[in-house]
Design a protein around this motif. Sequence first.
Motif, mmCIF file in Angstrom:
data_model
loop_
_atom_site.group_PDB
_atom_site.id
_atom_site.type_symbol
_atom_site.label_atom_id
_atom_site.label_comp_id
_atom_site.label_asym_id
_atom_site.label_seq_id
_atom_site.Cartn_x
_atom_site.Cartn_y
_atom_site.Cartn_z
ATOM 1 N N ARG A 298 -22.276 27.839 -0.866
ATOM 2 C CA ARG A 298 -22.900 29.158 -0.837
ATOM 3 C C ARG A 298 -24.406 29.064 -0.592
ATOM 4 N N VAL B 28 -23.821 20.583 -21.541
ATOM 5 C CA VAL B 28 -24.234 21.539 -20.504
ATOM 6 C C VAL B 28 -24.935 20.803 -19.361
ATOM 7 N N ALA B 29 -25.876 19.924 -19.725
ATOM 8 C CA ALA B 29 -26.669 19.210 -18.724
ATOM 9 C C ALA B 29 -25.850 18.162 -17.978
ATOM 10 N N SER B 30 -24.585 17.964 -18.387
ATOM 11 C CA SER B 30 -23.718 17.001 -17.710
ATOM 12 C C SER B 30 -22.695 17.679 -16.807
ATOM 13 N N CYS B 31 -22.710 19.019 -16.775
ATOM 14 C CA CYS B 31 -21.800 19.756 -15.893
ATOM 15 C C CYS B 31 -22.438 19.899 -14.511
ATOM 16 N N ASP B 32 -21.604 20.139 -13.500
ATOM 17 C CA ASP B 32 -22.129 20.279 -12.145
ATOM 18 C C ASP B 32 -22.851 21.609 -11.967
ATOM 19 N N ILE B 33 -22.197 22.678 -12.413
ATOM 20 C CA ILE B 33 -22.726 24.028 -12.227
ATOM 21 C C ILE B 33 -22.782 24.691 -13.596
ATOM 22 N N LEU C 233 -33.458 28.299 -16.583
ATOM 23 C CA LEU C 233 -33.283 28.477 -15.141
ATOM 24 C C LEU C 233 -34.462 27.885 -14.378
ATOM 25 N N ILE C 234 -35.672 28.251 -14.798
ATOM 26 C CA ILE C 234 -36.878 27.787 -14.113
ATOM 27 C C ILE C 234 -37.015 26.270 -14.194
ATOM 28 N N ILE D 213 -37.886 28.493 -6.734
ATOM 29 C CA ILE D 213 -37.764 28.093 -8.138
ATOM 30 C C ILE D 213 -37.165 26.702 -8.271
ATOM 31 N N SER E 21 -32.207 16.600 -15.885
ATOM 32 C CA SER E 21 -31.958 17.952 -15.384
ATOM 33 C C SER E 21 -33.246 18.763 -15.284
ATOM 34 N N LEU F 244 -21.249 21.853 -3.607
ATOM 35 C CA LEU F 244 -19.834 22.007 -3.989
ATOM 36 C C LEU F 244 -19.276 23.388 -3.650
ATOM 37 N N THR F 245 -20.140 24.414 -3.615
ATOM 38 C CA THR F 245 -19.639 25.757 -3.288
ATOM 39 C C THR F 245 -19.938 26.138 -1.839
ATOM 40 N N ALA G 98 -25.895 20.505 -6.886
ATOM 41 C CA ALA G 98 -24.435 20.461 -7.031
ATOM 42 C C ALA G 98 -23.826 21.810 -6.644
ATOM 43 N N TYR G 99 -24.473 22.897 -7.054
ATOM 44 C CA TYR G 99 -23.992 24.243 -6.706
ATOM 45 C C TYR G 99 -23.951 24.428 -5.192
ATOM 46 N N HIS H 214 -33.437 20.668 -8.244
ATOM 47 C CA HIS H 214 -32.853 20.092 -9.454
ATOM 48 C C HIS H 214 -31.326 19.995 -9.316
ATOM 49 N N ARG H 215 -30.727 19.145 -10.144
ATOM 50 C CA ARG H 215 -29.320 18.768 -9.986
ATOM 51 C C ARG H 215 -28.340 19.925 -10.058
ATOM 52 N N ARG H 216 -28.610 20.844 -10.965
ATOM 53 C CA ARG H 216 -27.701 21.973 -11.156
ATOM 54 C C ARG H 216 -27.625 22.799 -9.864
ATOM 55 N N MET H 217 -28.742 22.908 -9.131
ATOM 56 C CA MET H 217 -28.767 23.686 -7.895
ATOM 57 C C MET H 217 -28.200 22.869 -6.734
ATOM 58 N N GLY I 141 -34.549 24.072 -14.595
ATOM 59 C CA GLY I 141 -33.477 23.349 -13.912
ATOM 60 C C GLY I 141 -32.220 23.058 -14.711
ATOM 61 N N LEU I 142 -32.120 23.565 -15.935
ATOM 62 C CA LEU I 142 -30.946 23.279 -16.761
ATOM 63 C C LEU I 142 -29.763 24.162 -16.377
ATOM 64 N N VAL I 143 -30.076 25.313 -15.789
ATOM 65 C CA VAL I 143 -29.068 26.325 -15.513
ATOM 66 C C VAL I 143 -29.075 26.663 -14.019
ATOM 67 N N THR I 144 -27.892 26.901 -13.438
ATOM 68 C CA THR I 144 -27.805 27.265 -12.022
ATOM 69 C C THR I 144 -28.152 28.733 -11.802
ATOM 70 N N ILE J 18 -17.319 31.944 -7.637
ATOM 71 C CA ILE J 18 -17.612 30.531 -7.349
ATOM 72 C C ILE J 18 -16.308 29.747 -7.185
#
Lengths: 251, 251, 251
Positions: free
Chosen positions: C153, A104-109, A161-162, C162, A139, C150-151, C146-147, C141-144, A164-167, A183
Motif C-alpha cells: 500500500r 509490540v516492537a517485534s511485530c511487522d505492522i 507513531l512519530i 514522519i 524500532s 508486506l501490504t 514492513a508495512y 523505521h521498521r514498522r513502516m 517509529g514504534l507504531v505504523t 490490511i
Amino acid sequence: MLQELNHHFELMEKQCISPTTTSESTSKTNEEQRLLRALVISSNCEKIFSSGHDLKELAENNDRKYHQLIFDECTKLMLRMRDLPVPVICQVDGLAAAAGCQFVASCDIVLATERSHFSTPGANVGLFCSTPGIAVARSVHRRMAAYMLLTGRPINANEALISGLVTCISPSVEALHSQTESILESIIAKPASVIALGKQFLFKQLEMDNLADAYSQGSKVMVDNLSMKDCQEGIDAFLKKRQPKWTHSNE
Amino acid sequence: MLQELNHHFELMEKQCISPTTTSESTSKTNEEQRLLRALVISSNCEKIFSSGHDLKELAENNDRKYHQLIFDECTKLMLRMRDLPVPVICQVDGLAAAAGCQFVASCDIVLATERSHFSTPGANVGLFCSTPGIAVARSVHRRMAAYMLLTGRPINANEALISGLVTCISPSVEALHSQTESILESIIAKPASVIALGKQFLFKQLEMDNLADAYSQGSKVMVDNLSMKDCQEGIDAFLKKRQPKWTHSNE
Amino acid sequence: MLQELNHHFELMEKQCISPTTTSESTSKTNEEQRLLRALVISSNCEKIFSSGHDLKELAENNDRKYHQLIFDECTKLMLRMRDLPVPVICQVDGLAAAAGCQFVASCDIVLATERSHFSTPGANVGLFCSTPGIAVARSVHRRMAAYMLLTGRPINANEALISGLVTCISPSVEALHSQTESILESIIAKPASVIALGKQFLFKQLEMDNLADAYSQGSKVMVDNLSMKDCQEGIDAFLKKRQPKWTHSNE
C-alpha cells in the motif's frame, strides 16, 4: 505461558507450508491444509495489551536456571515472530508495557488506538528492561529509546507513531478493526510464497552493514523470485489486465 | 575547554560509585560520598546552547598534532557521556551548531524549547562537520542527516523532534525546567546500580547487528539483574504494594 | 534505460573533478571543465515520478542472465548516486513506486509535493520489492518499511516525512522549485572539495557499527580537512568577516 505461546507459534509455522507440499501427505485433514496468511495479535483484556513478564513468577522461582529458561523462551517467541513467513500484525488498544512493549516492537505492522500507551518501566522495580530495549531501540530513535528505558515513563500513541514504534493510529477500536481488515485484504491478494520470501530477505538485509553486499544478495533474490510460477503468472496477469491465479507454492 | 570538560566528567564518574564501595574508604567526606544520579547540561548563554569548536583556536594553532589533540579530546567527551553510568539530559534553548549539535546528539535525553535550532554548518567555512555527523546520523534519519550536513541549514525544534534529534519540546523555558524536574524525579526513584547496568547494555546491544546475539547477551543481563539485592527488594515491594528501599549498590 | 542512466552518471562523475586537476589537460574544452555542484532529479511525467522496473521488459526477456544484468545495472545506479561527490536532490511530484521508490530512498535530499505518494507494491504482481526494500528499510523505521513491503500500500507525503523517506514537503510544484533553488544556493556557496570529502565520509561512517572506531576515523578526516586550502581560506574569511574565495580543489 511463554512455552504455550511458543508451542502455538510452532503449530502456525506448519500451517504456513504451501498447499503443494502439504497435499503430498494424504493423511492430513483439510483443516490442517488451510494456509495461514497473516497473524493478528490482540488482547482480550480491556485497557491493557500486555504488561510483560509475571513478576510474581520471577520472584517465586528465585533460581538462575529458571530465570534463564524464561528469558530463553521469551527470545524464542520474539525470533519466531520475525521468522514466521507471514506478516505479524499487532492490534494495540491500551497499555503495552515492558516485555509487552517488546512484543509490540517485534511485530511487522503495529496498529494502535489513540488511547494506547507504551512503556518500558522495569527499572521502577529494579529490573531494567534490557531485553525489551533490544526490540524497542531497533524500532524507535535513540533519544526516545533512552528516554523510555531510563525514565520508565510511558509515551502516547502519537509519540509512538512519530518515533517509529507504531505504523498507524486509529481513532477508535472500530476503526482499528476496519483498518486491520483492509490490511489483511491487501496481504491475502498476494501469493503466500512471495510474501514469505520477501519477509525473510527484509530481516536478513537489515542486519547487513554493507550496502553493496546487501544489493548483491538482493539481486539474486529478485532473479530467483522472477523464476517462480506465481511471479510469472502475476506479471502476465498485470500486462494482460486480468486477475492473477496464485498457486502460493515455492515453485 | 575540552580538557576541562573531560576532567569535570572524570570527577563525576567517581561520584557514580555506589555508597557501599565508597564507604570502605573512611577518609572520604560525606560530600564525596554523595551519589550522582543524573547529569543535566544547559547553557548559560542566552539564545545559544553551543556553537561547537572555537575556529579561532583551530586557526591560531595551525598544526596537525594540535588539531588531532582537539578532536581526540572531543571524542573522549562524547564517549564519556555515553559511558557515564547515569542518564545525561540536555536542556536546549537556542542554537546548537556543529560540535554543539554533536554534543546534543550524544546525550541520552534531549529537551528543547520551541525556539531552538540545530545545525551542522561546518562546510560554510570549509570544515565539513564530519565528527558531528557521526552523532547526528546515528540520531536522525538519513534524509535529514544528509540535508543538515550538505546544506548546513538549521532545522527547527519540530523538525528535530520528528527526525529523532530531540526527545520532546517545551513551549517555554519554564516548561523546560519543570519537565526536567519531572524527569529527574522519575530517575531518582530508581536504584542507581540498575540504571547503570541498563544504560551500559543499551549502548552495547545497539552496536550489535545480529538480533539473536543481542538477545542471547540480553538474557544474561536480565538474569544477573534479577540476582541483585535492589531488584529483589523492588519486586518484593511491588508485590506487597509498599515503597522499595534501595541500596543503590551492585550487590 | 538503466545502462543509459549509468552512462550519464559516469559522465557526471567526470564533471566533478576539480578545476585544478582538469586544467592540467589542455585539450579539454571549457565546457568540460565546468564543475558539477549538485544533481537535481525530477520527472517529466505528470503525476508519476517513477514506477520502477519495466515489467514488460522483464517478462519478454525471461532469462536469468538478462534479469541478473538488469538488477546489476540498477544496483550500480543506486551506488553511483551515493558515491557521486555532489549532493543528489530528488524532486518528487506524484507517485514513486517500487524501484522508483528505491531511487528516491537512494538520494541525499528528497523534496516532495504534498500530493506525492510512495509505495513498494511488487508483491501484487508476485515480484517482492526485495532490492527497493534495501534502500527503503535504511531510510524509514521498521514498522513502516514492513508495512510498505508486506501490504504494497502507498504512503502519503506526510507519512513519508514522519517515517524518514522525505526531507521536507512543499505545498505546490512552485514551492518545490523555489525550495530546490534555495537549497542549491546553500550548496553552491560551499567549496566543492569539502562537500565531496564530507559526503564520502558520511556514508562510510554510517556503515561502521562501533562508535569509537567511527570517531577515530572521523578525527583524521577533520585534521586532513583543516589542512586544505579552502578550509584555511574559509576560517580566515569567517574570522575577518569577509567573503571566502574558494579554489574548490583538493589541495
